[in-house]
Every structure is written in C-alpha cells, then in structure tokens.
Design a protein around this motif. Structure first.
Motif, PDB file in Angstrom:
ATOM      1  N   ASP A  37       0.832  -1.206   0.000  1.00 57.98           N
ATOM      2  CA  ASP A  37       0.000   0.000   0.000  1.00 57.98           C
ATOM      3  C   ASP A  37       0.868   1.258   0.000  1.00 57.98           C
ATOM      4  OD1 ASP A  37      -2.345  -1.453  -0.012  1.00 57.98           O
ATOM      5  OD2 ASP A  37      -2.512  -1.474   2.177  1.00 57.98           O
ATOM      6  N   TYR A  38       1.966   1.219   0.735  1.00 55.66           N
ATOM      7  CA  TYR A  38       2.882   2.349   0.748  1.00 55.66           C
ATOM      8  C   TYR A  38       3.543   2.501  -0.625  1.00 55.66           C
ATOM      9  CZ  TYR A  38       6.238   5.733   2.513  1.00 55.66           C
ATOM     10  OH  TYR A  38       6.959   6.879   2.722  1.00 55.66           O
ATOM     11  N   LEU A  41       1.386   4.320  -2.974  1.00 52.42           N
ATOM     12  CA  LEU A  41       1.407   5.765  -2.748  1.00 52.42           C
ATOM     13  C   LEU A  41       2.633   6.411  -3.389  1.00 52.42           C
ATOM     14  CD1 LEU A  41       0.212   5.772   0.960  1.00 52.42           C
ATOM     15  CD2 LEU A  41      -1.091   6.542  -1.043  1.00 52.42           C
ATOM     16  N   THR A 101      -3.032  14.922   0.106  1.00 49.29           N
ATOM     17  CA  THR A 101      -3.758  13.679   0.387  1.00 49.29           C
ATOM     18  C   THR A 101      -2.823  12.489   0.301  1.00 49.29           C
ATOM     19  OG1 THR A 101      -5.814  14.625  -0.448  1.00 49.29           O
ATOM     20  CG2 THR A 101      -5.677  12.229  -0.347  1.00 49.29           C
ATOM     21  N   ILE A 102      -2.006  12.430  -0.737  1.00 48.62           N
ATOM     22  CA  ILE A 102      -1.052  11.315  -0.880  1.00 48.62           C
ATOM     23  C   ILE A 102      -0.044  11.345   0.259  1.00 48.62           C
ATOM     24  CG2 ILE A 102       0.776  10.337  -2.323  1.00 48.62           C
ATOM     25  CD1 ILE A 102      -0.795  11.357  -4.777  1.00 48.62           C
ATOM     26  N   ASP A 104      -0.322  12.714   3.300  1.00 45.10           N
ATOM     27  CA  ASP A 104      -0.951  12.367   4.582  1.00 45.10           C
ATOM     28  C   ASP A 104      -1.216  10.873   4.684  1.00 45.10           C
ATOM     29  OD1 ASP A 104      -0.890  15.019   5.260  1.00 45.10           O
ATOM     30  OD2 ASP A 104      -3.047  15.361   4.976  1.00 45.10           O
ATOM     31  N   GLU A 105      -1.666  10.285   3.591  1.00 47.92           N
ATOM     32  CA  GLU A 105      -1.916   8.842   3.589  1.00 47.92           C
ATOM     33  C   GLU A 105      -0.609   8.073   3.791  1.00 47.92           C
ATOM     34  OE1 GLU A 105      -4.333   5.562   3.620  1.00 47.92           O
ATOM     35  OE2 GLU A 105      -4.967   7.647   3.512  1.00 47.92           O
ATOM     36  N   ALA A 106       0.468   8.550   3.179  1.00 47.71           N
ATOM     37  CA  ALA A 106       1.773   7.899   3.350  1.00 47.71           C
ATOM     38  C   ALA A 106       2.263   8.033   4.795  1.00 47.71           C
ATOM     39  CB  ALA A 106       2.796   8.493   2.391  1.00 47.71           C
ATOM     40  N   ASP A 108       0.431   8.050   7.372  1.00 41.79           N
ATOM     41  CA  ASP A 108      -0.372   7.153   8.208  1.00 41.79           C
ATOM     42  C   ASP A 108      -0.212   5.683   7.847  1.00 41.79           C
ATOM     43  OD1 ASP A 108      -1.361   9.374   9.486  1.00 41.79           O
ATOM     44  OD2 ASP A 108      -3.201   9.474   8.282  1.00 41.79           O
ATOM     45  N   THR A 109       0.539   5.375   6.792  1.00 40.23           N
ATOM     46  CA  THR A 109       0.714   4.000   6.330  1.00 40.23           C
ATOM     47  C   THR A 109       2.099   3.511   6.741  1.00 40.23           C
ATOM     48  OG1 THR A 109      -0.692   4.469   4.429  1.00 40.23           O
ATOM     49  CG2 THR A 109       0.672   2.498   4.296  1.00 40.23           C
TER      50      THR A 109
END
Length: 124
Positions: A37-38, A41, A101-102, A104-106, A108-109
């Motif tokens: 998943d990372y 991203l 967004t990308i 922040d998601e990274a 949190d991943t």
C-alpha cells in the motif's frame, strides 16, 4: 503559492526491515515485507507530479502569452487573462490537495508490515 508536502520515500535498496526483537518474549523470527500500500502511494506520487507539472507549465505559458501586449490589443484581452489566472489558481489548489492527500496517507501507512511468508511456524 503552495509548498509541496513531503513525498513518500521509495524503498532504498539498502533499507532493512525494522527489528522488533527487544525482549525475551518478542518473536525473533518475524518476517517483514515492504508495504504494498505504501509502494502504491509512491507510484501515485510519481505518476501525478509530472502530470501536474505539465499542466502548470502549459497554463504558465498561456498566461505569459495572454499578458503580452502583442497578443491582445482589445479590452476583451484582460478578461481572458483573468480567466487564465483563475485556472492557474485552481490548479495550484488542486495540486496542493492531491499531493497533501497522498502525503498524509503515506504518513499514516507503515512502510513495513509483518508477513507470515517464509517465517518458520511450529504448527501449520
């Protein structure tokens, strides 16, 4: 003008998984894998950024041409300049939102996740 947020870092070939064995009860045989998943991203960032740059470059070129006195000699030209300026502003906001967004998601991943592949087990 917005500043790009930090990009997700791709896996370094010399990077090793985290070591979790800190005590006698920890599982020293835990296997780790780079989080897919990372990695997605990282790929998303590397795919989106050149496209956003191409859009920005095209709008900057059009804006520069539109502001030139050789391009417009009528009052209507200012309306087109304002339209292009608005498109540039919208693109800047859109770029900031997408990259944030990308990023922040990274953040949190987890980069590494435990896996059961190639890990010895007493009972299967």
């Amino acid at each position: 003008m917005y500043v790009d947020p930090p990009a997700p870092k791709p896996r370094d070939p010399n990077e090793t998984p985290p070591v979790s064995a800190s005590g006698a009860l920890d599982d020293p045989q835990r296997a780790w894998e780079f989080n897919p998943d990372y990695q997605r991203l990282v790929v998303a960032w590397n795919t989106v950024l050149p496209q956003l740059e191409a859009l920005r470059t095209a709008l900057d070129k059009a804006y520069g041409l539109a502001k030139s006195p050789q391009t417009w000699d009528a009052p209507v030209g200012e309306r087109y300049v304002q339209d292009i300026r608005e498109w540039r502003n919208r693109l800047a906001v859109y770029r900031h939102n997408v990259l944030t967004t990308i990023s922040d998601e990274a953040a949190d991943t987890p980069r590494w996740i435990p896996t059961t592949a190639n890990a010895p087990h007493a009972f299967q």
